[in-house]
Design a protein around this motif. Structure first.
Motif, PDB file in Angstrom:
ATOM      1  N   HIS A  55      -1.873  44.078  47.780  1.00 41.10           N
ATOM      2  CA  HIS A  55      -1.930  43.271  46.564  1.00 41.10           C
ATOM      3  C   HIS A  55      -1.830  44.194  45.361  1.00 41.10           C
ATOM      4  CE1 HIS A  55      -3.608  40.613  43.447  1.00 41.10           C
ATOM      5  NE2 HIS A  55      -3.117  39.628  44.217  1.00 41.10           N
ATOM      6  N   GLU A  56      -1.372  43.650  44.248  1.00 37.12           N
ATOM      7  CA  GLU A  56      -1.214  44.452  43.037  1.00 37.12           C
ATOM      8  C   GLU A  56      -2.517  45.158  42.656  1.00 37.12           C
ATOM      9  OE1 GLU A  56       1.458  45.199  41.145  1.00 37.12           O
ATOM     10  OE2 GLU A  56       2.667  44.225  42.678  1.00 37.12           O
ATOM     11  N   ASP A  57      -3.646  44.505  42.879  1.00 39.80           N
ATOM     12  CA  ASP A  57      -4.930  45.104  42.526  1.00 39.80           C
ATOM     13  C   ASP A  57      -5.238  46.320  43.397  1.00 39.80           C
ATOM     14  OD1 ASP A  57      -5.233  43.115  40.662  1.00 39.80           O
ATOM     15  OD2 ASP A  57      -6.504  41.845  41.938  1.00 39.80           O
ATOM     16  N   GLU A  58      -4.624  46.386  44.568  1.00 39.75           N
ATOM     17  CA  GLU A  58      -4.877  47.491  45.494  1.00 39.75           C
ATOM     18  C   GLU A  58      -3.947  48.678  45.260  1.00 39.75           C
ATOM     19  OE1 GLU A  58      -6.186  45.638  49.618  1.00 39.75           O
ATOM     20  OE2 GLU A  58      -4.324  44.682  48.893  1.00 39.75           O
ATOM     21  N   LEU A  59      -2.874  48.454  44.488  1.00 36.95           N
ATOM     22  CA  LEU A  59      -1.871  49.503  44.261  1.00 36.95           C
ATOM     23  C   LEU A  59      -2.295  50.377  43.076  1.00 36.95           C
ATOM     24  CD1 LEU A  59       1.410  47.462  44.794  1.00 36.95           C
ATOM     25  CD2 LEU A  59       0.623  49.386  46.192  1.00 36.95           C
ATOM     26  N   SER A  60      -3.281  51.198  43.310  1.00 39.27           N
ATOM     27  CA  SER A  60      -3.753  52.109  42.267  1.00 39.27           C
ATOM     28  C   SER A  60      -2.751  53.243  42.097  1.00 39.27           C
ATOM     29  CB  SER A  60      -5.119  52.687  42.642  1.00 39.27           C
ATOM     30  OG  SER A  60      -5.005  53.512  43.798  1.00 39.27           O
ATOM     31  N   ASP A  61      -2.802  53.907  40.963  1.00 39.26           N
ATOM     32  CA  ASP A  61      -1.919  55.053  40.718  1.00 39.26           C
ATOM     33  C   ASP A  61      -2.160  56.146  41.752  1.00 39.26           C
ATOM     34  OD1 ASP A  61      -0.679  53.889  38.553  1.00 39.26           O
ATOM     35  OD2 ASP A  61      -2.072  54.729  37.087  1.00 39.26           O
ATOM     36  N   GLU A  62      -3.386  56.294  42.182  1.00 33.39           N
ATOM     37  CA  GLU A  62      -3.707  57.329  43.173  1.00 33.39           C
ATOM     38  C   GLU A  62      -2.997  57.060  44.493  1.00 33.39           C
ATOM     39  OE1 GLU A  62      -7.642  59.441  45.232  1.00 33.39           O
ATOM     40  OE2 GLU A  62      -7.869  57.670  43.953  1.00 33.39           O
ATOM     41  N   ILE A  63      -3.006  55.806  44.929  1.00 27.59           N
ATOM     42  CA  ILE A  63      -2.337  55.444  46.190  1.00 27.59           C
ATOM     43  C   ILE A  63      -0.825  55.617  46.059  1.00 27.59           C
ATOM     44  CG2 ILE A  63      -1.782  53.509  47.714  1.00 27.59           C
ATOM     45  CD1 ILE A  63      -4.628  52.498  47.321  1.00 27.59           C
ATOM     46  N   ILE A  64      -0.268  55.133  44.960  1.00 24.67           N
ATOM     47  CA  ILE A  64       1.186  55.227  44.751  1.00 24.67           C
ATOM     48  C   ILE A  64       1.622  56.686  44.682  1.00 24.67           C
ATOM     49  CG2 ILE A  64       3.062  54.746  43.137  1.00 24.67           C
ATOM     50  CD1 ILE A  64       1.550  52.187  42.353  1.00 24.67           C
ATOM     51  N   ASP A  65       0.910  57.478  43.901  1.00 20.13           N
ATOM     52  CA  ASP A  65       1.298  58.876  43.720  1.00 20.13           C
ATOM     53  C   ASP A  65       1.114  59.705  44.986  1.00 20.13           C
ATOM     54  OD1 ASP A  65       1.970  58.399  41.101  1.00 20.13           O
ATOM     55  OD2 ASP A  65       0.057  59.088  40.267  1.00 20.13           O
ATOM     56  N   GLY A  66       0.300  59.228  45.902  1.00 15.09           N
ATOM     57  CA  GLY A  66       0.086  59.978  47.135  1.00 15.09           C
ATOM     58  C   GLY A  66       1.144  59.734  48.194  1.00 15.09           C
ATOM     59  N   PHE A  67       1.943  58.660  48.021  1.00 17.83           N
ATOM     60  CA  PHE A  67       2.932  58.331  49.061  1.00 17.83           C
ATOM     61  C   PHE A  67       4.207  59.154  48.846  1.00 17.83           C
ATOM     62  CE2 PHE A  67       5.566  55.887  51.858  1.00 17.83           C
ATOM     63  CZ  PHE A  67       4.676  55.404  52.808  1.00 17.83           C
ATOM     64  N   PRO A  68       4.868  59.614  49.930  1.00 12.41           N
ATOM     65  CA  PRO A  68       6.101  60.410  49.798  1.00 12.41           C
ATOM     66  C   PRO A  68       7.188  59.680  48.992  1.00 12.41           C
ATOM     67  CG  PRO A  68       5.275  60.519  52.037  1.00 12.41           C
ATOM     68  CD  PRO A  68       4.444  59.481  51.330  1.00 12.41           C
ATOM     69  N   VAL A  69       7.816  60.403  48.082  1.00 10.92           N
ATOM     70  CA  VAL A  69       8.821  59.827  47.175  1.00 10.92           C
ATOM     71  C   VAL A  69      10.171  60.515  47.366  1.00 10.92           C
ATOM     72  CG1 VAL A  69       9.489  59.562  44.750  1.00 10.92           C
ATOM     73  CG2 VAL A  69       7.124  59.163  45.441  1.00 10.92           C
ATOM     74  N   VAL A  70      11.222  59.711  47.354  1.00 11.63           N
ATOM     75  CA  VAL A  70      12.584  60.243  47.299  1.00 11.63           C
ATOM     76  C   VAL A  70      13.087  60.071  45.871  1.00 11.63           C
ATOM     77  CG1 VAL A  70      13.529  58.028  48.118  1.00 11.63           C
ATOM     78  CG2 VAL A  70      14.954  60.081  48.165  1.00 11.63           C
ATOM     79  N   TYR A  71      13.729  61.125  45.319  1.00 10.98           N
ATOM     80  CA  TYR A  71      14.196  61.061  43.930  1.00 10.98           C
ATOM     81  C   TYR A  71      15.546  61.762  43.814  1.00 10.98           C
ATOM     82  CZ  TYR A  71      12.909  65.971  43.039  1.00 10.98           C
ATOM     83  OH  TYR A  71      12.832  67.337  43.056  1.00 10.98           O
ATOM     84  N   ALA A  72      16.113  61.739  42.606  1.00  7.63           N
ATOM     85  CA  ALA A  72      17.485  62.239  42.421  1.00  7.63           C
ATOM     86  C   ALA A  72      17.607  63.740  42.612  1.00  7.63           C
ATOM     87  CB  ALA A  72      17.996  61.844  41.035  1.00  7.63           C
ATOM     88  N   GLY A  73      16.519  64.458  42.427  1.00  5.18           N
ATOM     89  CA  GLY A  73      16.567  65.895  42.671  1.00  5.18           C
ATOM     90  C   GLY A  73      17.115  66.708  41.521  1.00  5.18           C
ATOM     91  N   MET A  74      17.026  66.172  40.317  1.00  2.00           N
ATOM     92  CA  MET A  74      17.530  66.902  39.154  1.00  2.00           C
ATOM     93  C   MET A  74      16.720  66.507  37.929  1.00  2.00           C
ATOM     94  SD  MET A  74      21.017  64.747  38.409  1.00  2.00           S
ATOM     95  CE  MET A  74      21.296  65.612  36.880  1.00  2.00           C
TER      96      MET A  74
END
Length: 308
Positions: free
Chosen positions: A195-214
């Motif tokens: 749920h949106e209430d459970e998606l804290s910044d800490e949880i989001i930032d801890g999950f592996p992220v794919v990005y553009a690399g630049m």
């Protein structure tokens, strides 16, 4: 020719009009016969010829009981008039046919999915351009935006379409459309059902992220600064593949992700705070050199967007 030579000076539109009247009178063999051809009165014709003679300080023709005849000077002016009017026609025809006789090549580069984005209408622009310049050889490729910038700057490419991320002095920028990018996870990702209430910044930032690399815009770098960067995928297609693996989360343009959101394969995470905007730009090199093919393509592009 007995008259003293006086420099004629600048020849303008009025003198050209008088020369055309003079040529018609000479071709018709007199003022009366030229009235119908020119659709002006004999007295008006006479005024024009008199003014031309005064302007040139020459007597161009004899008119009287013996009939109409060009003087020796008039014959020279008549021949020169034919040459001048012919060159003017050639000039006009050349200018008018430039757009339809363009040849050479045009290289257009696109970052990621811009070429097929409905908002850019690139197929429509290509269709219209090809009708205007059907002899031009077209090259269309996809490349990284830094490579597109380099190739446009070095004139290896004529125009590029990229997300705006910096302003380079040697380039000109034309806004095409805006992309709103959100953070997404796939259906099998553990964040999907939270749920949106459970998606804290800490949880989001801890999950592996794919990005553009630049390095990109500061607003994008700000989002990535505290995230767990674990994979690089510049192109949206390869980034999407990693997202669908469920092992990564990452940013995608809303327009690109929409079909996967509608099918339930993707979901935006914390869309109220995890988003940024990309301005999609057409870039060309700043130069004083005239490139008719490139100029026509840009004009076609801007005209099309203005109409739609």
């Amino acid at each position: 020719m007995t008259r003293a030579s006086i420099p004629v000076g600048q020849i303008g539109d009025y003198e050209i009009k008088q020369l055309k009247i003079f040529k018609t009178v000479a071709d018709c063999g007199g003022f009366s016969a030229a009235e119908t051809e020119l659709n002006i009165s004999r007295s008006t014709i006479s005024i024009h010829i008199s003014n031309l003679e005064s302007r040139l300080n020459l007597t161009l023709c004899r008119r009287g009981r013996a009939g109409f005849a060009l003087t020796e000077e008039g014959s020279v002016v008549y021949d020169a008039t034919i040459k001048l009017l012919g060159e003017l026609d050639d000039f006009r025809n050349t200018i008018n046919s430039l757009d339809t006789q363009l040849s050479g090549s045009l290289t257009v580069l696109f970052s990621d999915t811009i070429s097929l984005d409905n908002r850019a209408r690139i197929p429509d622009v290509f269709r219209r351009f090809s009708k205007l310049a059907h002899e031009v050889y077209l090259t269309s490729e996809v490349a990284r935006m830094t490579e597109i910038e380099r190739m446009v700057m070095s004139e290896e490419a004529d125009i590029g379409f990229i997300p705006y991320h910096r302003s380079l002095d040697g380039l000109e920028y034309q806004h095409i459309y805006s992309d709103h990018c959100f953070l997404y996870c796939s259906r099998d990702n553990p964040l999907y059902d939270l749920h949106e209430d459970e998606l804290s910044d800490e949880i989001i930032d801890g999950f592996p992220v794919v990005y553009a690399g630049m390095k990109t815009q500061e607003n994008i770098n700000g989002h990535l600064a505290n995230m767990n960067l674990k994979a690089t995928a510049y192109n949206y297609e390869s980034r999407l593949a990693l997202l669908l693996s469920s092992k990564f989360i990452g940013f995608l343009p809303e327009n690109y992700a929409q079909p996967y959101v509608e099918s339930g394969e993707l979901k935006a995470i914390a869309p109220d705070r995890r988003f940024y905007t990309l301005e999609i730009m057409a870039i060309t090199k700043k130069t004083s050199t005239v490139n008719k093919v490139r100029s026509l393509f840009i004009k076609t592009l801007l005209d099309f967007y203005h109409e739609h």
